[in-house]
Scaffold this active site. Sequence first.
Site, PDB file in Angstrom:
ATOM      1  CB  VAL A  10      -0.963   0.031   1.214  1.00 26.10           C
ATOM      2  CG1 VAL A  10      -2.007  -1.073   1.107  1.00 26.10           C
ATOM      3  CG2 VAL A  10      -0.214  -0.075   2.527  1.00 26.10           C
ATOM      4  CB  SER A  11       0.611   4.397  -1.738  1.00 23.70           C
ATOM      5  OG  SER A  11       0.706   3.666  -2.935  1.00 23.70           O
ATOM      6  CB  THR A  12      -0.867   6.423   2.489  1.00 24.15           C
ATOM      7  OG1 THR A  12      -2.177   5.843   2.501  1.00 24.15           O
ATOM      8  CG2 THR A  12      -0.654   7.193   1.194  1.00 24.15           C
TER       9      THR A  12
END
Length: 190
Positions: A10-12
Amino acid sequence: MSRIFLYCRVSTTEQTVKNQLLALSQRGYNVPPAREVVETISGGVCAMERPQFRNMVQNKLEPGDELIVLKLDRLGRDMIDVLSTVDMLRTKGIIVKSLDLDGVDLTSSAGRFQMSVLASVANFERDRIRERTQEGLAKAKADGKKLGRPNSVSTERIQECKREGLSQSMTANKLAVSIATVKRYWNYAK
């Protein structure tokens, strides 16, 4: 016997990999936690620059192992990086499958062909976006629009404050800007 590794990204920090792990589990991919590699990092970071991914490749994966991702974009946002990552894994004897591409072995001839088609489409779309952006900027310029970041404060407003006898800090407070912004334009004010 080959082992299966799952890679979820996931990015965040506001996001979670739980949904990815659940979807993989529902498709029959149940592996020991040691073979679930999860990471919170942007897809814009090259795969081998991601700490968990690099550790998996360098210290866990062996020839004959399978690396499974739920979606191809979990490997990366940049198609060129995704292609080079899959090719690097292929040379190490690792099988790569993305379930959004029907679980095709991306390291096989058919998988590499599918990846090439996807790369071509991605490059075409990127070029079209760039062209449309340039066309839009040219039109805006032709229409007389000022491009770029707007000035936070005009020199004229700073001149008014200086004529009123306000100090730089008082001017910054009055105009609701930083002291650095006032200092940048202070000498231009008469």
